[in-house]
Design a protein around this motif. Structure first.
Motif, PDB file in Angstrom:
ATOM      1  N   GLU A 112       0.840  -1.194   0.000  1.00 48.47           N
ATOM      2  CA  GLU A 112       0.000   0.000   0.000  1.00 48.47           C
ATOM      3  C   GLU A 112       0.877   1.246   0.000  1.00 48.47           C
ATOM      4  OE1 GLU A 112      -2.273   0.563   3.542  1.00 48.47           O
ATOM      5  OE2 GLU A 112      -3.721   1.890   2.564  1.00 48.47           O
ATOM      6  N   PHE A 113       0.674   2.095  -1.002  1.00 50.17           N
ATOM      7  CA  PHE A 113       1.358   3.381  -1.056  1.00 50.17           C
ATOM      8  C   PHE A 113       0.412   4.441  -0.499  1.00 50.17           C
ATOM      9  CE2 PHE A 113       3.332   0.881  -4.386  1.00 50.17           C
ATOM     10  CZ  PHE A 113       4.686   1.101  -4.150  1.00 50.17           C
ATOM     11  N   VAL A 114       0.901   5.275   0.408  1.00 52.96           N
ATOM     12  CA  VAL A 114       0.031   6.249   1.064  1.00 52.96           C
ATOM     13  C   VAL A 114       0.531   7.661   0.800  1.00 52.96           C
ATOM     14  CG1 VAL A 114      -0.654   4.650   2.859  1.00 52.96           C
ATOM     15  CG2 VAL A 114       1.329   6.086   3.235  1.00 52.96           C
ATOM     16  N   ARG A 115      -0.339   8.617   1.050  1.00 55.86           N
ATOM     17  CA  ARG A 115      -0.092  10.053   0.946  1.00 55.86           C
ATOM     18  C   ARG A 115       0.017  10.544  -0.486  1.00 55.86           C
ATOM     19  NH1 ARG A 115       0.215  12.609   5.564  1.00 55.86           N
ATOM     20  NH2 ARG A 115       0.719  11.428   7.449  1.00 55.86           N
ATOM     21  N   TYR A 116      -0.297   9.715  -1.482  1.00 53.68           N
ATOM     22  CA  TYR A 116      -0.312  10.233  -2.844  1.00 53.68           C
ATOM     23  C   TYR A 116      -1.461  11.222  -3.040  1.00 53.68           C
ATOM     24  CZ  TYR A 116       3.419   7.295  -4.681  1.00 53.68           C
ATOM     25  OH  TYR A 116       4.645   6.729  -4.953  1.00 53.68           O
ATOM     26  N   SER A 117      -2.562  11.066  -2.303  1.00 47.79           N
ATOM     27  CA  SER A 117      -3.654  12.028  -2.400  1.00 47.79           C
ATOM     28  C   SER A 117      -3.202  13.394  -1.884  1.00 47.79           C
ATOM     29  CB  SER A 117      -4.873  11.534  -1.614  1.00 47.79           C
ATOM     30  OG  SER A 117      -4.547  11.346  -0.242  1.00 47.79           O
ATOM     31  N   LYS A 118      -2.382  13.417  -0.827  1.00 44.84           N
ATOM     32  CA  LYS A 118      -1.851  14.679  -0.314  1.00 44.84           C
ATOM     33  C   LYS A 118      -0.919  15.325  -1.335  1.00 44.84           C
ATOM     34  CE  LYS A 118      -2.238  16.439   3.109  1.00 44.84           C
ATOM     35  NZ  LYS A 118      -3.086  17.585   3.505  1.00 44.84           N
ATOM     36  N   LEU A 119      -0.142  14.525  -2.034  1.00 42.51           N
ATOM     37  CA  LEU A 119       0.743  15.049  -3.060  1.00 42.51           C
ATOM     38  C   LEU A 119      -0.059  15.734  -4.163  1.00 42.51           C
ATOM     39  CD1 LEU A 119       3.833  13.172  -4.433  1.00 42.51           C
ATOM     40  CD2 LEU A 119       2.359  14.429  -5.978  1.00 42.51           C
ATOM     41  N   GLU A 120      -1.168  15.110  -4.568  1.00 44.61           N
ATOM     42  CA  GLU A 120      -2.018  15.702  -5.606  1.00 44.61           C
ATOM     43  C   GLU A 120      -2.627  17.011  -5.121  1.00 44.61           C
ATOM     44  OE1 GLU A 120      -5.361  14.178  -8.785  1.00 44.61           O
ATOM     45  OE2 GLU A 120      -5.216  13.180  -6.848  1.00 44.61           O
ATOM     46  N   GLU A 121      -3.017  17.053  -3.861  1.00 45.33           N
ATOM     47  CA  GLU A 121      -3.613  18.260  -3.285  1.00 45.33           C
ATOM     48  C   GLU A 121      -2.622  19.420  -3.286  1.00 45.33           C
ATOM     49  OE1 GLU A 121      -4.803  19.633   1.210  1.00 45.33           O
ATOM     50  OE2 GLU A 121      -5.427  17.626   0.569  1.00 45.33           O
ATOM     51  N   ILE A 122      -1.345  19.126  -3.051  1.00 42.53           N
ATOM     52  CA  ILE A 122      -0.331  20.174  -2.953  1.00 42.53           C
ATOM     53  C   ILE A 122       0.190  20.591  -4.323  1.00 42.53           C
ATOM     54  CG2 ILE A 122       1.977  20.728  -2.066  1.00 42.53           C
ATOM     55  CD1 ILE A 122       1.383  18.696   0.187  1.00 42.53           C
ATOM     56  N   TYR A 123       0.535  19.605  -5.167  1.00 45.96           N
ATOM     57  CA  TYR A 123       1.240  19.897  -6.408  1.00 45.96           C
ATOM     58  C   TYR A 123       0.365  19.804  -7.659  1.00 45.96           C
ATOM     59  CZ  TYR A 123       5.440  19.420  -3.549  1.00 45.96           C
ATOM     60  OH  TYR A 123       6.404  19.582  -2.586  1.00 45.96           O
ATOM     61  N   GLY A 124      -0.839  19.242  -7.538  1.00 39.90           N
ATOM     62  CA  GLY A 124      -1.703  19.112  -8.702  1.00 39.90           C
ATOM     63  C   GLY A 124      -1.615  17.741  -9.329  1.00 39.90           C
ATOM     64  N   TRP A 125      -2.628  17.420 -10.151  1.00 43.97           N
ATOM     65  CA  TRP A 125      -2.712  16.068 -10.722  1.00 43.97           C
ATOM     66  C   TRP A 125      -1.603  15.785 -11.716  1.00 43.97           C
ATOM     67  CZ3 TRP A 125      -3.166  15.471 -15.948  1.00 43.97           C
ATOM     68  CH2 TRP A 125      -3.661  16.547 -16.690  1.00 43.97           C
ATOM     69  N   GLU A 126      -1.098  16.837 -12.422  1.00 43.66           N
ATOM     70  CA  GLU A 126      -0.027  16.575 -13.389  1.00 43.66           C
ATOM     71  C   GLU A 126       1.215  16.044 -12.690  1.00 43.66           C
ATOM     72  OE1 GLU A 126      -1.542  19.555 -13.080  1.00 43.66           O
ATOM     73  OE2 GLU A 126      -2.034  20.429 -15.052  1.00 43.66           O
ATOM     74  N   LYS A 127       1.552  16.658 -11.534  1.00 45.49           N
ATOM     75  CA  LYS A 127       2.723  16.205 -10.785  1.00 45.49           C
ATOM     76  C   LYS A 127       2.494  14.804 -10.235  1.00 45.49           C
ATOM     77  CE  LYS A 127       6.822  16.968  -9.075  1.00 45.49           C
ATOM     78  NZ  LYS A 127       7.981  17.178  -9.969  1.00 45.49           N
ATOM     79  N   LEU A 128       1.282  14.543  -9.762  1.00 40.66           N
ATOM     80  CA  LEU A 128       0.993  13.207  -9.241  1.00 40.66           C
ATOM     81  C   LEU A 128       1.167  12.167 -10.332  1.00 40.66           C
ATOM     82  CD1 LEU A 128       0.032  11.241  -7.075  1.00 40.66           C
ATOM     83  CD2 LEU A 128      -2.313  11.762  -7.742  1.00 40.66           C
ATOM     84  N   ASP A 129       0.702  12.451 -11.548  1.00 38.08           N
ATOM     85  CA  ASP A 129       0.873  11.502 -12.643  1.00 38.08           C
ATOM     86  C   ASP A 129       2.354  11.227 -12.899  1.00 38.08           C
ATOM     87  OD1 ASP A 129      -1.807  11.199 -12.965  1.00 38.08           O
ATOM     88  OD2 ASP A 129      -1.953  12.234 -14.896  1.00 38.08           O
ATOM     89  N   GLU A 130       3.183  12.271 -12.844  1.00 39.54           N
ATOM     90  CA  GLU A 130       4.622  12.077 -13.041  1.00 39.54           C
ATOM     91  C   GLU A 130       5.204  11.175 -11.955  1.00 39.54           C
ATOM     92  OE1 GLU A 130       6.519  15.843 -13.156  1.00 39.54           O
ATOM     93  OE2 GLU A 130       5.361  16.588 -14.860  1.00 39.54           O
ATOM     94  N   VAL A 131       4.793  11.421 -10.704  1.00 42.28           N
ATOM     95  CA  VAL A 131       5.314  10.621  -9.593  1.00 42.28           C
ATOM     96  C   VAL A 131       4.823   9.179  -9.690  1.00 42.28           C
ATOM     97  CG1 VAL A 131       5.334  10.357  -7.079  1.00 42.28           C
ATOM     98  CG2 VAL A 131       5.562  12.629  -8.091  1.00 42.28           C
ATOM     99  N   LEU A 132       3.575   8.989 -10.108  1.00 48.29           N
ATOM    100  CA  LEU A 132       3.063   7.628 -10.286  1.00 48.29           C
ATOM    101  C   LEU A 132       3.838   6.893 -11.375  1.00 48.29           C
ATOM    102  CD1 LEU A 132      -0.804   8.137  -9.992  1.00 48.29           C
ATOM    103  CD2 LEU A 132       0.688   6.944  -8.387  1.00 48.29           C
TER     104      LEU A 132
END
Length: 568
Positions: free
Chosen positions: A174-194
């Motif tokens: 289980e990977f956690v806190r990715y929702s917090k990352l999206e909240e801070i940096y936006g969905w584009e950054k989350l997609d890059e991190v994913l």
């Protein structure tokens, strides 16, 4: 653009890396190994299912034939690197989109790939009905980000493993806190991190595939949790040791990759929890039902690990507050027009590794009802650095949550909290982790501080609660634009128009605008052209950050120069 390279030749690898860099493309290199073993496309097929824009490979007829159906179905152009005329003839017979002769140069590769960037898009934009149906069906069975199969695909292989071995261990990752990352940096950054996470997990899996028989999958497409079916050593103690070893090695591997590509702040949000369940074959129960029950048990165990980890972090936080274990790092803020350093943003970080991220640090403090105690510590540490990290006349920006104004030691300027001889050098930056529900009362708080000389800023404007209402009701001296508005602004006309409107509004009301999160030169040039007054981000950090010789955790503070910023 995303390029997959399946090459073994070192010179070709270097040329491909240089060409990808010039194109601004992501390069995913799959180690081809020694020929003829590299004819086997087994490790390449899953990568193609992540839908890259081109595949560059050293020409081998069997390999080309193996991947041709996969690449055609996805509109992925093939570039064959040939070692002679015979290879060229084979490449033509295999209907590759491009071929070139070795040795080659980065310039030639750049030109071929640049043209394919347009042709590949044209192919993929007009799929036949049969290809479109194939892709829709495949996306239900294979995850687009990782290329890993979903549970329905692997269930039969898991059943075979259980039947053959008589037992099987399920690991739920289980990977956690990715929702917090999206909240801070936006969905584009989350997609890059994913994407980075998926590539790191795949590398980890491929490197350890031979250690014991195991299968890796996602539970369903688009999920960011992973499932392992494996057969671990007998004995409870040895199996538990192996599980802990896998969890530790995977976390280190993925965290290191994220930190290298996205920075320490993003990596600080990354956490992983692994739960396990050992299954045994039972002739009276359907194997599929045993497996599904085992997955649920392993997922529950992962959540139990998370709960225990949360308790440990609360204990670490109490120790941090008791020992004053926070340190402040001051990051530069520059005048957009000239790049002259105008001030510094101070970031407070925890010495405990699990509390390095400010979002984690303050999140744990909120859960433990220790937010006032932590905020007092971070403010005190930030203020201590004024004389060592700031030049005379520069302002220190302190991030303040609306709830902090209810803390008596802060509200009444207790010497233990804001012992500042010159409050006119302090700007209180309103960071709305929580909504302001009573504006008249809150405006009264601000009036008291203004009368003492403090100034105010609205942080993360355009995100969460920090909208136009906050700006209108708080009448700030500074507006700090959220990173989600700045990331990729050079290619997003909607963001450009929004920021330009905000700058015009700020100029009309004597407010200064700060663009947060500028990471690329193109973003900087865009905000400069728009007329943003101040800019900050990783683009300006090299050699300019300062760490005063004090203490050791993390919150945000910010520093501003004392002279007027030229209006745009």
């Amino acid at each position: 653009m995303r390029i997959v390279g399946y090459v073994g030749d070192a010179a070709l690898q270097d040329a491909l890396a240089a060409a990808a860099d010039r194109l601004g493309a992501e390069l995913v290199t799959v180690n081809a190994g020694e020929w003829p073993a590299a004819e086997n496309a087994d490790q390449l097929i899953p990568v193609l299912r992540t839908h890259p824009d081109a595949l560059v490979f050293e020409m081998r007829a069997q390999l080309a034939a193996s991947v041709r159906e996969e690449t055609r179905a996805r509109g992925i152009p093939l570039v064959a690197a040939c070692r002679g005329e015979e290879d060229v003839r084979r490449a033509v017979r295999c209907s590759v989109e491009e071929w070139l002769l070795l040795p080659t140069t980065a310039d030639e590769l750049h030109a071929r790939l640049w043209s394919l960037g347009f042709r590949g898009r044209a192919i993929s934009q007009q799929p036949t009905g049969e290809i479109a149906d194939h892709l829709r069906y495949e996306e239900l069975l294979y995850d687009r980000f990782t290329g890993f199969p979903t549970l329905p695909v692997m269930l039969e292989r898991g059943r075979e493993l259980l039947e053959r071995r008589g037992r099987m261990t399920v690991l739920y990752i289980e990977f956690v806190r990715y929702s917090k990352l999206e909240e801070i940096y936006g969905w584009e950054k989350l997609d890059e991190v994913l994407q980075t996470t998926a590539a790191a997990v795949r590398d980890f899996y491929d490197a350890r595939r031979g250690e014991e028989e195991h299968l890796l999958m996602v539970s369903h497409t688009g999920d960011d949790d992973f499932i392992f079916f494996t057969d671990l050593p007998e004995g409870v103690g040895e199996a538990e040791r192996r599980i802990n070893e896998i969890a530790h090695d995977l976390e280190e591997h993925v965290r290191g990759r994220i930190e290298a590509l996205h920075g320490e702040d993003v990596a600080g949000l990354f956490e992983i929890y692994v739960g396990s369940a050992t299954l045994f074959r039972n002739p009276k129960i359907r194997p599929e039902r045993i497996i599904y029950r085992g997955i649920r048990e392993a997922a529950a165990a992962a959540r139990g690990v998370e709960s225990r980890e949360r308790s440990r972090k609360v204990a670490d936080l109490k120790e941090t507050i008791r020992e004053g274990a926070v340190y402040i790092v001051y990051h530069p803020i520059v005048v957009t027009e000239t790049k002259q350093i105008y001030g510094y943003e101070a970031l407070a970080r925890g010495t405990h590794r699990g509390l390095r991220s400010p979002e984690v640090l303050f999140g744990v403090a909120e859960e433990a009802n220790l937010i006032w105690e932590l905020s007092r510590l971070c403010r005190r540490k930030a203020i201590e650095g004024i004389d060592t990290a700031l030049a005379p006349g520069q302002f220190l920006f302190l991030n303040i949550d609306p709830h902090d104004f209810r803390d008596p030691t802060f509200r009444y300027l207790d010497d233990e909290d804001l012992n500042v001889p010159h409050p006119e050098r302090i700007v209180l930056e309103i960071t709305e982790r929580t909504a302001i529900t009573d504006y008249p009362t809150f405006q009264g708080y601000l009036k008291e501080f203004r009368e003492r000389g403090f100034r105010f800023a609205v942080d993360d404007a355009g995100s969460g609660y920090a909208g136009l209402g906050s700006i209108a009701n708080l009448s700030p001296d500074f507006i700090k634009l959220d990173i989600s508005l700045i990331s990729g602004i050079d290619t997003n006309f909607m963001k450009q128009n929004l920021v330009e409107t905000m700058v015009q509004f700020a100029n009309d009301h004597g407010i200064q605008v700060i663009a947060e999160g500028v990471e690329r030169e193109e973003e900087y040039q865009t905000v400069k052209q728009i007329g943003v007054h101040l800019t900050q981000g990783f683009l300006f950090h090299d050699g300019q950050s300062r760490t005063p010789p004090i203490g050791a955790a993390r919150m945000t503070a910010e520093v501003r120069g004392g002279k007027e910023v030229p209006s745009a």
